[in-house]
Design a protein around this motif. Structure first.
Motif, PDB file in Angstrom:
ATOM      1  N   VAL A  25       0.870  -1.184   0.000  1.00 22.90           N
ATOM      2  CA  VAL A  25       0.000   0.000   0.000  1.00 22.90           C
ATOM      3  C   VAL A  25       0.902   1.227   0.000  1.00 22.90           C
ATOM      4  O   VAL A  25       1.597   1.500   0.976  1.00 22.90           O
ATOM      5  N   ASN A  26       0.906   1.949  -1.117  1.00 25.71           N
ATOM      6  CA  ASN A  26       1.727   3.155  -1.241  1.00 25.71           C
ATOM      7  C   ASN A  26       0.833   4.387  -1.172  1.00 25.71           C
ATOM      8  O   ASN A  26       0.253   4.807  -2.166  1.00 25.71           O
ATOM      9  N   ALA A  27       0.703   4.954   0.023  1.00 28.50           N
ATOM     10  CA  ALA A  27      -0.148   6.133   0.243  1.00 28.50           C
ATOM     11  C   ALA A  27       0.719   7.344   0.546  1.00 28.50           C
ATOM     12  O   ALA A  27       0.498   8.080   1.509  1.00 28.50           O
ATOM     13  N   GLY A  83      -3.512   2.403 -10.715  1.00 24.70           N
ATOM     14  CA  GLY A  83      -2.240   2.787 -10.124  1.00 24.70           C
ATOM     15  C   GLY A  83      -1.370   3.628 -11.033  1.00 24.70           C
ATOM     16  O   GLY A  83      -0.167   3.753 -10.808  1.00 24.70           O
ATOM     17  N   ARG A  95     -13.226   7.004  -2.342  1.00 25.54           N
ATOM     18  CA  ARG A  95     -12.089   6.509  -1.564  1.00 25.54           C
ATOM     19  C   ARG A  95     -12.134   7.034  -0.122  1.00 25.54           C
ATOM     20  O   ARG A  95     -11.917   6.275   0.828  1.00 25.54           O
ATOM     21  N   THR A 115       3.218   5.500   4.332  1.00 18.66           N
ATOM     22  CA  THR A 115       2.501   6.752   4.553  1.00 18.66           C
ATOM     23  C   THR A 115       3.533   7.861   4.795  1.00 18.66           C
ATOM     24  O   THR A 115       4.736   7.616   4.702  1.00 18.66           O
ATOM     25  N   SER A 154      -3.766   8.738  -4.182  1.00 24.10           N
ATOM     26  CA  SER A 154      -2.925   7.787  -4.926  1.00 24.10           C
ATOM     27  C   SER A 154      -3.302   6.333  -4.685  1.00 24.10           C
ATOM     28  O   SER A 154      -2.634   5.436  -5.183  1.00 24.10           O
ATOM     29  N   LEU A 155      -4.385   6.102  -3.928  1.00 20.24           N
ATOM     30  CA  LEU A 155      -4.812   4.739  -3.627  1.00 20.24           C
ATOM     31  C   LEU A 155      -6.060   4.360  -4.420  1.00 20.24           C
ATOM     32  O   LEU A 155      -6.990   5.159  -4.529  1.00 20.24           O
ATOM     33  N   LYS A 171      -7.407  -0.752  -2.659  1.00 17.30           N
ATOM     34  CA  LYS A 171      -6.310  -0.616  -1.699  1.00 17.30           C
ATOM     35  C   LYS A 171      -6.767   0.157  -0.445  1.00 17.30           C
ATOM     36  O   LYS A 171      -6.188   0.002   0.627  1.00 17.30           O
ATOM     37  N   THR A 172      -7.794   0.988  -0.604  1.00 12.84           N
ATOM     38  CA  THR A 172      -8.305   1.758   0.534  1.00 12.84           C
ATOM     39  C   THR A 172      -9.079   0.866   1.497  1.00 12.84           C
ATOM     40  O   THR A 172      -9.058   1.084   2.711  1.00 12.84           O
ATOM     41  N   LEU A 189      -7.692  -0.607   4.964  1.00 12.72           N
ATOM     42  CA  LEU A 189      -6.513   0.137   5.385  1.00 12.72           C
ATOM     43  C   LEU A 189      -6.695   0.739   6.780  1.00 12.72           C
ATOM     44  O   LEU A 189      -5.783   0.678   7.616  1.00 12.72           O
TER      45      LEU A 189
END
Length: 408
Positions: free
Chosen positions: A37-39, A49, A329, A377, A390-391, A395-396, A399
């Motif tokens: 997860v790249n937030a 993505g 999101r 994060t 960006s998610l 992916k959200t 989380l």
């Protein structure tokens, strides 16, 4: 022997956002992007993505003649058509009865930096929110300013009490104020102030201006991702009530509005009750622009003007699709956060949600735990920023639960 100024900070800069983003990228290559997860990055990404680059913006930009892209802008303060359109775009739907000037800048950051550099003298104090974009402090350091902060929140609303107290303290010391408010869609919390809150701020700043000049920077970088676009402008009518000794510098970003982060195009919109007030600052800003960056990309300015006039409806439609996606999101994250009692700062709209931490020691520990579990994060003062921009929705999901578990 030192070649730089005596007051120069010789500690190398480390961009914490990009540093963590690189960790996320390396982790994704190692274990697969689906497991990471790249937030971290504050840019708009689609559900696959991929970085978003609006078709309604770049199809036309790619058709602009090379000679137009190559040539200088018409003026150091920007092309006249661009300057007028920035004002029309920013003020649309708001009945502003103020004198104004617009100066083109390299992104919204250029507008903030320009205002910093030309309002205070070295050793004076700039007032920032305690939870804020980190580059404000860097800009202050580069100008040899002192920094003091007001507490942004009192429970779930703007902390007017802290704001007044800090401003009064600084005003008594230096008889002049330079203040930053980042609104709407605050970075990093996603808070937006109400009209009542703005009215209270302006009333207080008018009182301060009886002692000395007041300059307020309103950083509106994310304004075009408000969930209620007309309301995001309507609150600006509060500015009509400023006194003659208050000036507002509105920092506008084409980078965010048009998903054109690399084109470096923005503007400082100056607002004042007096024509002399805005003209004085414009003259100083024009010289600063000539000395620091000289010109803003000609084609970027022309493209913004075309996109927001001739291609207006197509652009709004495409942008609205992503505003709707951001809301989807954020709803997923916040609904889940509420269910699992994950503490977050009050979010209304925008690119980011920020998880509350009791102090920065706890923040550091949680941030590292998240990294250990492949969740990336960004650390901010008293919190952890989650870039929902960006998610993907997928992916959200889950989380907030994962973060809550790692906080315990």
């Amino acid at each position: 022997m030192t070649f730089t100024r005596k007051v120069a900070d010789l500690v190398p800069i480390v961009d914490t956002v990009f540093a963590v983003a690189e960790l996320a990228k390396a982790d994704a290559q190692k274990i697969g992007a689906e497991n990471v997860v790249n937030a971290t990055i504050g840019s708009l990404f689609d559900e696959k993505g991929e970085l978003v680059a609006y078709k309604s913006v770049f199809d036309h930009y790619n058709q602009i003649a090379n000679t137009t892209k190559a040539k200088y802008a018409a003026s150091f303060v920007g092309n006249d058509s661009y300057r007028e359109q920035v004002y029309q775009w920013v003020s649309q739907g708001a009945n502003l009865n103020l004198y104004h000037r617009v100066i083109a800048t390299p992104g919204g950051s250029g507008a903030v930096s320009m205002t910093f550099a030309n309002i205070l003298d070295a050793g004076e104090t700039v007032i920032l929110p305690n939870i804020a974009w980190g580059s404000y402090k860097l800009m202050a350091m580069q100008n040899n300013f002192e920094v003091t902060t007001y507490s942004l929140f009192e429970e779930d609303h703007f902390n007017l009490t802290s704001f007044k107290s800090v401003c009064s303290e600084v005003l008594n010391k230096q008889k002049k104020l330079l203040i930053v408010i980042n609104d709407p869609c605050h970075n990093p919390t996603g808070y937006s102030m109400t009209r009542k809150e703005w009215d209270e701020v302006i009333t207080f700043l008018n009182e301060c201006s009886e002692i000395g000049p007041v300059v307020l920077i309103d950083d509106i970088a994310y304004i075009d991702y408000a969930y209620d676009i007309p309301q995001s402008r309507k609150v600006m009518e509060s500015f009509n009530n400023i006194s003659n000794n208050v000036l507002i510098s509105v920092a506008f970003s084409c980078s965010k509005t048009c998903t054109s982060y690399g084109l470096r195009c923005g503007a400082a919109l100056l607002l004042s009750k007096t024509e002399g007030g805005v003209r004085e600052v414009e003259i100083v800003f024009e010289k600063y622009a000539r000395a620091i960056w000289s010109n803003i990309p000609n084609a970027a300015m022309d493209n913004f003007t075309w996109v927001t006039t001739d291609n207006y409806f197509s652009f709004l439609s495409e942008k609205q699709d992503y505003i709707d996606l951001l809301k989807q999101r954020s709803d997923v994250f916040l609904d889940e956060a509420k269910k699992v009692s994950l503490p977050v700062y009050p979010y209304h709209e925008g690119f980011f949600v920020t998880v509350k931490c009791k102090d920065n020691t706890e923040r550091d520990e949680i941030h590292q735990r998240l990294i250990n579990h492949h969740i990336y994060t960004v650390k901010v003062n008293l919190g952890i920023r989650v870039a929902i921009c960006s998610l993907s929705v997928n992916k959200t999901k889950g989380l907030a639960t994962a973060i809550k578990m790692l906080m315990e």
